[in-house]
Scaffold this active site. Structure first.
Site, PDB file in Angstrom:
ATOM      1  N   CYS A  66       0.755  -1.195  -0.104  1.00 38.19           N
ATOM      2  CA  CYS A  66      -0.140  -0.014   0.118  1.00 38.19           C
ATOM      3  C   CYS A  66       0.742   1.211   0.083  1.00 38.19           C
ATOM      4  CB  CYS A  66      -0.887   0.002   1.389  1.00 38.19           C
ATOM      5  SG  CYS A  66      -2.191   1.467   1.334  1.00 38.19           S
ATOM      6  N   HIS A  99      -9.291  -2.871  -3.053  1.00 40.59           N
ATOM      7  CA  HIS A  99      -8.258  -2.418  -2.240  1.00 40.59           C
ATOM      8  C   HIS A  99      -8.364  -0.750  -1.955  1.00 40.59           C
ATOM      9  CE1 HIS A  99      -4.018  -1.852  -0.937  1.00 40.59           C
ATOM     10  NE2 HIS A  99      -4.349  -0.535  -1.114  1.00 40.59           N
ATOM     11  N   GLU A 100      -8.892  -0.196  -3.097  1.00 39.94           N
ATOM     12  CA  GLU A 100      -9.142   1.209  -3.075  1.00 39.94           C
ATOM     13  C   GLU A 100     -10.427   1.614  -2.098  1.00 39.94           C
ATOM     14  OE1 GLU A 100      -5.682   1.371  -4.715  1.00 39.94           O
ATOM     15  OE2 GLU A 100      -6.809   2.561  -3.461  1.00 39.94           O
ATOM     16  N   HIS A 124     -10.143   1.361   1.442  1.00 37.96           N
ATOM     17  CA  HIS A 124      -9.728   2.899   2.008  1.00 37.96           C
ATOM     18  C   HIS A 124     -10.605   3.675   2.399  1.00 37.96           C
ATOM     19  CE1 HIS A 124      -4.985   2.263   1.949  1.00 37.96           C
ATOM     20  NE2 HIS A 124      -5.273   1.959   0.507  1.00 37.96           N
TER      21      HIS A 124
HETATM   22  C1  LIG Z   1       1.651  -0.242  -3.031  1.00 40.08           C
HETATM   23  C2  LIG Z   1       2.350  -0.476  -4.566  1.00 40.08           C
HETATM   24  C3  LIG Z   1       3.084  -1.898  -4.274  1.00 40.08           C
HETATM   25  C4  LIG Z   1       2.860   0.600  -4.945  1.00 40.08           C
HETATM   26  C5  LIG Z   1       0.859  -1.003  -5.353  1.00 40.08           C
HETATM   27  N1  LIG Z   1       1.413  -1.355  -6.715  1.00 40.08           N
HETATM   28  C6  LIG Z   1       1.071  -2.437  -7.026  1.00 40.08           C
HETATM   29  O1  LIG Z   1       0.616  -3.403  -6.476  1.00 40.08           O
HETATM   30  N2  LIG Z   1       1.738  -2.861  -8.318  1.00 40.08           N
HETATM   31  C7  LIG Z   1       1.399  -3.800  -9.394  1.00 40.08           C
HETATM   32  C8  LIG Z   1       0.786  -4.998  -8.820  1.00 40.08           C
HETATM   33  C9  LIG Z   1       0.856  -6.186  -9.696  1.00 40.08           C
HETATM   34  F1  LIG Z   1       0.075  -7.005  -9.369  1.00 40.08           F
HETATM   35  C10 LIG Z   1       1.197  -5.849 -11.020  1.00 40.08           C
HETATM   36  C11 LIG Z   1       1.747  -4.753 -11.288  1.00 40.08           C
HETATM   37  F2  LIG Z   1       2.057  -4.464 -12.715  1.00 40.08           F
HETATM   38  C12 LIG Z   1       1.798  -3.724 -10.578  1.00 40.08           C
HETATM   39  C13 LIG Z   1       0.061   0.191  -5.367  1.00 40.08           C
HETATM   40  O2  LIG Z   1      -0.004   0.947  -6.064  1.00 40.08           O
HETATM   41  N3  LIG Z   1      -1.217  -0.218  -4.505  1.00 40.08           N
HETATM   42  C14 LIG Z   1      -2.223   0.889  -4.581  1.00 40.08           C
HETATM   43  C15 LIG Z   1      -2.421   1.370  -3.092  1.00 40.08           C
HETATM   44  O3  LIG Z   1      -1.636   1.327  -2.263  1.00 40.08           O
HETATM   45  N4  LIG Z   1      -3.611   1.833  -3.086  1.00 40.08           N
HETATM   46  O4  LIG Z   1      -4.144   2.614  -2.067  1.00 40.08           O
HETATM   47  C16 LIG Z   1      -1.471  -1.263  -3.861  1.00 40.08           C
HETATM   48  C17 LIG Z   1      -2.180  -2.538  -4.637  1.00 40.08           C
HETATM   49  C18 LIG Z   1      -2.195  -3.686  -3.799  1.00 40.08           C
HETATM   50  C19 LIG Z   1      -3.271  -4.490  -4.623  1.00 40.08           C
HETATM   51  C20 LIG Z   1      -4.053  -3.580  -5.249  1.00 40.08           C
HETATM   52  C21 LIG Z   1      -3.556  -2.120  -5.106  1.00 40.08           C
HETATM   53 ZN   LIG Z   2      -3.521   1.224  -0.607  1.00 34.69          ZN
END
Ligand SMILES: CC(C)(C)[C@H](NC(=O)Nc1cc(F)cc(F)c1)C(=O)N(CC(=O)NO)CC1CCCC1
Ligand SMILES: [Zn+2]
Length: 184
Positions: free
Chosen positions: A110, A153-154, A157
């Site tokens: 996250c 996930h969003e 939040h």
């Molecule tokens: C926290 C972070 C690791 C940066 C995460 N990125 C991510 O999961 N990238 C990813 C995953 C894959 F399975 C394939 C790919 F190509 C790229 C993310 O942006 N979030 C968003 C966030 O924190 N929103 O509040 C967390 C993700 C975890 C599962 C869904 C969102």
């Molecule tokens: Zn998050």
């Protein structure tokens, strides 16, 4: 421009609040904020901008993560079938979901959590979301697999739920019941 200093980290009580519905049609201020959230995600996935501003590449962002307890979220990613999902949404809600669950075999992270929290995060494999988009239109999205995971996930939040709330504390890597593993 939103940068990492604007992103609220775990421990701030706002991440545990239930965010408030946004008045519709959205005000100019709320539209600008949501556009900035979407722009953060695009910037964070652009190598030059990401490096210049030390951004953590993100696929989704919810308003409480920038200190606003409002039901607004942005997503910007392509799924495993190369379909682009790029949305700013007001008042998103899950209107139906599968019984079947799904989870990322890599676990989740996250943008608001600066540590690894290992374990499977069971979520619905398929969800139908209704929301209002940046143009003020009602949208209905039928999502599955990675896209369903990101949106859940969003939306979590917006309800004060963190991904690790779903991890089994006794056995973080226990295969969740009736769930399909998603590798990426
Ligand atoms: C926290 C972070 C690791 C940066 C995460 N990125 C991510 O999961 N990238 C990813 C995953 C894959 F399975 C394939 C790919 F190509 C790229 C993310 O942006 N979030 C968003 C966030 O924190 N929103 O509040 C967390 C993700 C975890 C599962 C869904 C969102
Ligand atoms: Zn998050």
């Amino acid at each position: 421009m939103i940068t990492m200093k604007d992103i609220i980290r775990e421990g701030d009580p706002i991440l545990r609040e239930v965010a408030s519905e946004v008045d519709l049609p959205p005000s100019e201020e709320n539209k600008e904020t949501l556009e900035e959230m979407l722009q953060y995600l695009k910037n964070s996935q652009d190598e030059q901008i990401c490096d210049r501003y030390n951004l953590r590449p993100g696929v989704g962002l919810a308003a409480p993560q920038i200190g606003l307890s409002k039901r607004m979220l942005a997503v910007h990613f392509t799924d495993f079938n190369e379909k682009l999902y790029s949305y700013g949404l007001f008042n998103p809600r899950i209107v139906s979901h599968s019984v079947e669950k799904a989870y990322l075999t890599s676990g989740e992270g996250c943008l608001s959590v600066d540590r690894e929290v290992p374990g499977y995060v069971p979520r619905y494999a398929r969800v139908t979301i209704k929301a209002t988009d940046l143009e003020g239109n009602e949208v209905k999205l039928r999502l599955r697999d990675f896209a369903a995971i990101v949106f859940q996930h969003e939306i979590d939040h917006l309800n004060g739920v963190m991904f690790y709330d779903h991890i089994d504390p006794d056995n973080p890597f226990k295969e969740p019941e009736n769930a399909k593993p998603l590798d990426h």
